[in-house]
Scaffold this motif. Sequence first.
Motif, mmCIF file in Angstrom:
data_model
loop_
_atom_site.group_PDB
_atom_site.id
_atom_site.type_symbol
_atom_site.label_atom_id
_atom_site.label_comp_id
_atom_site.label_asym_id
_atom_site.label_seq_id
_atom_site.Cartn_x
_atom_site.Cartn_y
_atom_site.Cartn_z
ATOM 1 N N GLU A 224 -33.725 1.135 2.789
ATOM 2 C CA GLU A 224 -32.866 1.135 1.761
ATOM 3 C C GLU A 224 -31.367 1.257 2.202
ATOM 4 O OE1 GLU A 224 -34.223 3.308 -1.619
ATOM 5 O OE2 GLU A 224 -36.414 2.607 -1.386
ATOM 6 N N LEU A 225 -30.546 0.834 1.227
ATOM 7 C CA LEU A 225 -28.970 0.964 1.620
ATOM 8 C C LEU A 225 -28.767 2.513 1.773
ATOM 9 C CD1 LEU A 225 -26.362 -0.457 1.844
ATOM 10 C CD2 LEU A 225 -25.921 -0.221 -0.724
ATOM 11 N N ASN A 226 -29.444 3.304 1.005
ATOM 12 C CA ASN A 226 -29.072 4.864 1.185
ATOM 13 C C ASN A 226 -29.454 5.386 2.562
ATOM 14 O OD1 ASN A 226 -31.625 4.766 0.535
ATOM 15 N ND2 ASN A 226 -31.652 6.652 -0.655
ATOM 16 N N GLU A 227 -30.588 4.799 2.933
ATOM 17 C CA GLU A 227 -31.177 5.233 4.416
ATOM 18 C C GLU A 227 -29.945 4.881 5.458
ATOM 19 O OE1 GLU A 227 -35.683 5.346 4.733
ATOM 20 O OE2 GLU A 227 -35.350 3.495 3.789
ATOM 21 N N LYS A 228 -29.489 3.638 5.243
ATOM 22 C CA LYS A 228 -28.806 2.872 6.164
ATOM 23 C C LYS A 228 -27.452 3.871 6.296
ATOM 24 C CE LYS A 228 -30.315 -1.880 6.192
ATOM 25 N NZ LYS A 228 -29.992 -3.307 6.053
ATOM 26 N N GLY A 229 -27.121 4.359 5.157
ATOM 27 C CA GLY A 229 -25.703 5.188 4.949
ATOM 28 C C GLY A 229 -25.951 6.541 5.727
ATOM 29 N N TYR A 230 -27.276 7.211 5.485
ATOM 30 C CA TYR A 230 -27.381 8.248 6.377
ATOM 31 C C TYR A 230 -27.655 8.111 7.893
ATOM 32 C CZ TYR A 230 -29.346 10.046 2.056
ATOM 33 O OH TYR A 230 -29.596 10.461 0.736
ATOM 34 N N TYR A 231 -28.246 6.783 8.318
ATOM 35 C CA TYR A 231 -27.783 6.767 9.610
ATOM 36 C C TYR A 231 -26.277 6.501 10.217
ATOM 37 C CZ TYR A 231 -32.909 6.344 10.733
ATOM 38 O OH TYR A 231 -33.946 6.692 10.740
#
Length: 85
Positions: free
Chosen positions: A37-44
């Motif tokens: 999900e986009l929020n997971e990519k943001g965390y990375y």
Amino acid sequence: MREHRRRNTAAFVFMAYFTFAVGIVLFCIGLWNANMELNEKGYYIAVMILVAVGAILTQKVVRDNAEDDAIIEEQKRKQNLAKKE
């Protein structure tokens, strides 16, 4: 007075920036192709930035401490010479 010169060659500086840029590009390609999900990519991305800043700051602290140790040693040596006179 001793002449100051650059510590790193132009080739070394280029390789440092080049590997950093390639690492970021490859990381972004991996994130783009990841099934998250986009929020997971943001965390990375946030973690990648944190690691990069941490690496830069650690390198700076180690370098500055080594330079400071050399300056302090030089000052102590001068003080010991002054005491002997």
